[in-house]
Design a protein around this motif. Structure first.
Motif, PDB file in Angstrom:
ATOM      1  N   GLY A 135       0.804  -1.213   0.000  1.00 31.67           N
ATOM      2  CA  GLY A 135       0.000   0.000   0.000  1.00 31.67           C
ATOM      3  C   GLY A 135       0.841   1.269   0.000  1.00 31.67           C
ATOM      4  O   GLY A 135       0.723   2.107  -0.914  1.00 31.67           O
ATOM      5  N   PRO A 136       1.715   1.459   0.997  1.00 31.87           N
ATOM      6  CA  PRO A 136       2.567   2.656   0.973  1.00 31.87           C
ATOM      7  C   PRO A 136       3.553   2.670  -0.195  1.00 31.87           C
ATOM      8  O   PRO A 136       3.840   3.728  -0.751  1.00 31.87           O
ATOM      9  N   LEU A 137       4.070   1.480  -0.567  1.00 30.47           N
ATOM     10  CA  LEU A 137       5.086   1.432  -1.616  1.00 30.47           C
ATOM     11  C   LEU A 137       4.505   1.845  -2.968  1.00 30.47           C
ATOM     12  O   LEU A 137       4.990   2.789  -3.612  1.00 30.47           O
ATOM     13  N   LEU A 138       3.462   1.158  -3.417  1.00 31.54           N
ATOM     14  CA  LEU A 138       2.866   1.480  -4.709  1.00 31.54           C
ATOM     15  C   LEU A 138       2.143   2.816  -4.676  1.00 31.54           C
ATOM     16  O   LEU A 138       2.139   3.560  -5.669  1.00 31.54           O
ATOM     17  N   GLY A 139       1.510   3.121  -3.538  1.00 32.67           N
ATOM     18  CA  GLY A 139       0.872   4.429  -3.415  1.00 32.67           C
ATOM     19  C   GLY A 139       1.878   5.562  -3.461  1.00 32.67           C
ATOM     20  O   GLY A 139       1.626   6.615  -4.056  1.00 32.67           O
ATOM     21  N   GLY A 140       3.026   5.360  -2.830  1.00 27.29           N
ATOM     22  CA  GLY A 140       4.078   6.379  -2.869  1.00 27.29           C
ATOM     23  C   GLY A 140       4.619   6.584  -4.268  1.00 27.29           C
ATOM     24  O   GLY A 140       4.867   7.719  -4.701  1.00 27.29           O
ATOM     25  N   TRP A 141       4.826   5.486  -4.998  1.00 30.00           N
ATOM     26  CA  TRP A 141       5.272   5.606  -6.384  1.00 30.00           C
ATOM     27  C   TRP A 141       4.249   6.358  -7.227  1.00 30.00           C
ATOM     28  O   TRP A 141       4.601   7.215  -8.033  1.00 30.00           O
ATOM     29  N   THR A 142       2.978   6.034  -7.024  1.00 30.40           N
ATOM     30  CA  THR A 142       1.922   6.708  -7.781  1.00 30.40           C
ATOM     31  C   THR A 142       1.905   8.204  -7.494  1.00 30.40           C
ATOM     32  O   THR A 142       1.797   9.031  -8.410  1.00 30.40           O
ATOM     33  N   GLY A 143       2.015   8.559  -6.226  1.00 32.42           N
ATOM     34  CA  GLY A 143       2.033   9.978  -5.865  1.00 32.42           C
ATOM     35  C   GLY A 143       3.241  10.696  -6.423  1.00 32.42           C
ATOM     36  O   GLY A 143       3.148  11.848  -6.869  1.00 32.42           O
ATOM     37  N   ALA A 144       4.408  10.018  -6.425  1.00 31.00           N
ATOM     38  CA  ALA A 144       5.624  10.641  -6.953  1.00 31.00           C
ATOM     39  C   ALA A 144       5.535  10.825  -8.468  1.00 31.00           C
ATOM     40  O   ALA A 144       6.001  11.831  -9.006  1.00 31.00           O
ATOM     41  N   GLN A 163       0.237  14.380  -7.726  1.00 27.88           N
ATOM     42  CA  GLN A 163      -1.061  14.738  -7.163  1.00 27.88           C
ATOM     43  C   GLN A 163      -1.210  14.115  -5.773  1.00 27.88           C
ATOM     44  O   GLN A 163      -0.973  12.919  -5.609  1.00 27.88           O
ATOM     45  N   PRO A 164      -1.616  14.899  -4.771  1.00 29.62           N
ATOM     46  CA  PRO A 164      -1.700  14.359  -3.406  1.00 29.62           C
ATOM     47  C   PRO A 164      -2.778  13.302  -3.240  1.00 29.62           C
ATOM     48  O   PRO A 164      -2.702  12.487  -2.313  1.00 29.62           O
ATOM     49  N   TRP A 165      -3.784  13.299  -4.119  1.00 20.67           N
ATOM     50  CA  TRP A 165      -4.883  12.352  -3.962  1.00 20.67           C
ATOM     51  C   TRP A 165      -4.702  11.074  -4.783  1.00 20.67           C
ATOM     52  O   TRP A 165      -5.506  10.161  -4.689  1.00 20.67           O
ATOM     53  N   SER A 166      -3.668  11.012  -5.615  1.00 19.77           N
ATOM     54  CA  SER A 166      -3.513   9.858  -6.510  1.00 19.77           C
ATOM     55  C   SER A 166      -3.342   8.525  -5.779  1.00 19.77           C
ATOM     56  O   SER A 166      -3.849   7.494  -6.245  1.00 19.77           O
ATOM     57  N   PRO A 167      -2.650   8.454  -4.599  1.00 15.29           N
ATOM     58  CA  PRO A 167      -2.574   7.157  -3.907  1.00 15.29           C
ATOM     59  C   PRO A 167      -3.939   6.634  -3.480  1.00 15.29           C
ATOM     60  O   PRO A 167      -4.169   5.420  -3.461  1.00 15.29           O
ATOM     61  N   PHE A 168      -4.874   7.539  -3.168  1.00 14.00           N
ATOM     62  CA  PHE A 168      -6.201   7.108  -2.756  1.00 14.00           C
ATOM     63  C   PHE A 168      -6.985   6.522  -3.940  1.00 14.00           C
ATOM     64  O   PHE A 168      -7.687   5.524  -3.800  1.00 14.00           O
ATOM     65  N   VAL A 169      -6.854   7.148  -5.093  1.00 12.02           N
ATOM     66  CA  VAL A 169      -7.521   6.628  -6.294  1.00 12.02           C
ATOM     67  C   VAL A 169      -6.924   5.276  -6.686  1.00 12.02           C
ATOM     68  O   VAL A 169      -7.639   4.358  -7.096  1.00 12.02           O
ATOM     69  N   PHE A 170      -5.614   5.149  -6.527  1.00 10.67           N
ATOM     70  CA  PHE A 170      -4.969   3.862  -6.814  1.00 10.67           C
ATOM     71  C   PHE A 170      -5.498   2.777  -5.875  1.00 10.67           C
ATOM     72  O   PHE A 170      -5.744   1.643  -6.282  1.00 10.67           O
ATOM     73  N   GLY A 171      -5.688   3.133  -4.606  1.00 10.11           N
ATOM     74  CA  GLY A 171      -6.254   2.181  -3.658  1.00 10.11           C
ATOM     75  C   GLY A 171      -7.668   1.771  -4.031  1.00 10.11           C
ATOM     76  O   GLY A 171      -8.046   0.598  -3.884  1.00 10.11           O
ATOM     77  N   ALA A 172      -8.467   2.726  -4.532  1.00 10.83           N
ATOM     78  CA  ALA A 172      -9.815   2.394  -4.976  1.00 10.83           C
ATOM     79  C   ALA A 172      -9.769   1.415  -6.152  1.00 10.83           C
ATOM     80  O   ALA A 172     -10.588   0.488  -6.237  1.00 10.83           O
ATOM     81  N   GLY A 173      -8.806   1.604  -7.052  1.00  9.64           N
ATOM     82  CA  GLY A 173      -8.664   0.666  -8.172  1.00  9.64           C
ATOM     83  C   GLY A 173      -8.322  -0.739  -7.702  1.00  9.64           C
ATOM     84  O   GLY A 173      -8.841  -1.728  -8.238  1.00  9.64           O
ATOM     85  N   LEU A 174      -7.461  -0.841  -6.691  1.00 10.14           N
ATOM     86  CA  LEU A 174      -7.122  -2.169  -6.174  1.00 10.14           C
ATOM     87  C   LEU A 174      -8.337  -2.827  -5.518  1.00 10.14           C
ATOM     88  O   LEU A 174      -8.542  -4.033  -5.659  1.00 10.14           O
ATOM     89  N   LEU A 175      -9.145  -2.031  -4.811  1.00 11.32           N
ATOM     90  CA  LEU A 175     -10.354  -2.583  -4.204  1.00 11.32           C
ATOM     91  C   LEU A 175     -11.298  -3.139  -5.271  1.00 11.32           C
ATOM     92  O   LEU A 175     -11.896  -4.204  -5.094  1.00 11.32           O
ATOM     93  N   MET A 176     -11.437  -2.422  -6.387  1.00 12.94           N
ATOM     94  CA  MET A 176     -12.310  -2.903  -7.456  1.00 12.94           C
ATOM     95  C   MET A 176     -11.766  -4.194  -8.060  1.00 12.94           C
ATOM     96  O   MET A 176     -12.532  -5.107  -8.402  1.00 12.94           O
TER      97      MET A 176
END
Length: 452
Positions: free
Chosen positions: A401-410, A414-427
């Motif tokens: 979660g932090p690893l892939l979310g951190g890469w996505t944000g970097a 965008q500060p909200w991109s890790p949250f959207v990535f998490g929503a994609g994983l949930l789907m």
């Protein structure tokens, strides 16, 4: 001629001793009760009353469970406070971005996921209390190390060290809890256990953020050290080696190795991985998100605590209900609610609305953790191994979660991109669960649970 039973001289001496106490009337009756020849006799046999009297002094399984509950609160309070302080200090003192925070969270979670499997298997062969007491000593040493370290590398080492200690704490503790719980009481016992550790998770960020605002990193880490020391004191008394006798009660729903049970255990494992991918990504990366919107440390800690407050409330509800057990619809509904909340986060800066949306994430983490652990411990044999697998899935999600979310944000900035990535994983997790459910339905392995 057989010698008649005569009272012991010690039992006669009990009368004047007890008479000296203020409550002499009751104690005088107790002394006379002990003096009766039928109780202490020269024949060497003890009457049933003595057995009942001695039973009062035997360690009760409920007392042991209370010790484990209290310890789980203290350690998760220390753990979440420790990790929150580490992430916040990395962002403020070393200007760590999304990527560095992701690596920091992944360092601890990967260590936890790998070692918890070893700890689970070890607790099936070694006394669990020896393992989790040693883990607490290691955790206490980690606190001392971080207090003396002032580098980013030292922060990484401390987080991995603390995660290793936590890995050798949780699986053995859950294994020991199952030995002090009868089959009919497994669901309520796990409910109380989950509520206690989740209260610790809720309190940890609040205490840590308050201590950091006033005393810096030393105050936050010192508060964690106090909680660890209190847990160690609770666990110092000896645990009885034998498990309690089975308690009467209704037959529980148990993991029995049938295809139906395997399906639901698999569904819960997919869900707990995805759920902890999301919740850990949020909690580890939130300091960077807070930096974009100038959220102070106390407010950030409170918002994170809202997630765990919702998780605690979910545990309370699930403890008093069995609707969630073997319910595919409930599992999917909670995941969809959390997914919707994550997708709405980019469109708001309201702290109140962010807190409300975080409640959906907390409720999901409560359901998936409860379900996965319940199915893992319902079968007594090799419960340590299965609780180790459960904790490994929690740790794997917490690592990625932090690893892939951190890469996505970097990458996106965008500060909200890790949250959207998490929503994609949930789907994606929901899709995998639907496929598994449809396949099980087609094979008629779950037809004994209609309408759920």
């Amino acid at each position: 001629m057989e010698k008649a039973d005569t009272p012991s001289a010690v039992s006669y001496l009990a009368i004047p001793v007890y008479m000296r106490w203020p409550w002499n009337h009751l104690d005088f009756r107790l002394a006379l009760w002990l003096k009766k020849p039928s109780v202490f006799s020269n024949s060497g046999e003890q009457a049933p009353r003595v057995d009942r009297f001695k039973q009062l002094w035997r360690p009760k399984e409920k007392v042991q469970r209370i010790r484990l509950y209290a310890t789980s609160f203290a350690i998760d309070c220390a753990w979440t406070g420790f990790t929150f302080a580490a992430s916040w200090h990395a962002e403020k003192a070393y200007q760590a971005g999304f990527e560095i925070l992701g690596y920091l969270g992944a360092a601890g979670a990967c260590t936890y996921a790998l070692l918890t499997l070893v700890a689970g298997r070890l607790s099936d062969t070694v006394q669990p209390e020896k393992i989790f007491r040693s883990a607490l000593l290691a955790f206490l040493g980690c606190v001392g190390f971080l207090l003396l370290s002032d580098t980013l590398a030292g922060l990484f080492i401390a987080v991995a060290w603390a995660a290793a200690a936590a890995a050798f704490f949780w699986a053995p503790l859950q294994n020991r809890l199952s030995t002090y719980t009868a089959d009919s009481g497994l669901g309520p016992a796990l409910g109380t256990f989950n509520i206690c550790w989740c209260c610790g998770v809720f309190a940890g960020p609040i205490i840590s953020s308050w201590a950091y605002a006033r005393f810096g990193i030393s105050g936050s880490i010192g508060a964690s050290g106090v909680m660890i020391l209190s847990a160690l004191l609770i666990l110092l008394p000896v645990f009885p080696k034998s498990a309690p006798p089975p308690q009467p009660g209704p037959a529980p729903v148990r993991y029995d190795g049938s295809p139906k049970s395997v399906v639901f255990l698999s569904l819960a494992r997919i869900a707990v991985f995805a759920g902890y991918f999301v919740i850990t990504g949020i909690t580890r990366l939130f300091p960077r998100f807070a930096g974009y919107f100038n959220i102070d440390v106390v407010t950030a800690g409170t918002l994170i605590a809202v997630i765990f407050a919702a998780q605690t409330l979910t545990f309370v509800i699930l403890r008093h209900s069995s609707v969630w057990q073997y319910s595919f619809k409930t599992l999917v509904a909670f995941q969809l609610a959390a997914c919707a909340g994550l997708l709405l986060l980019p469109f708001t800066r309201s702290l109140l609305l962010i807190g409300i949306l975080f409640c959906g994430v907390g409720a999901l983490s409560g359901l998936v953790y409860y379900s996965s652990l319940y199915y893992a411990l319902a079968l007594r044999e090799k419960s340590g191994r299965r609780s180790g697998i459960h904790e490994a899935l929690v740790g794997s999600g917490a690592a990625l979660g932090p690893l892939l979310g951190g890469w996505t944000g970097a990458l996106t900035g965008q500060p909200w991109s890790p949250f959207v990535f998490g929503a994609g994983l949930l789907m994606a997790a929901i899709a995998a669960e639907i496929v598994l459910w449809l396949k099980a339905t087609e094979l008629k392995t779950i037809t004994s649970l209609p309408g759920r």
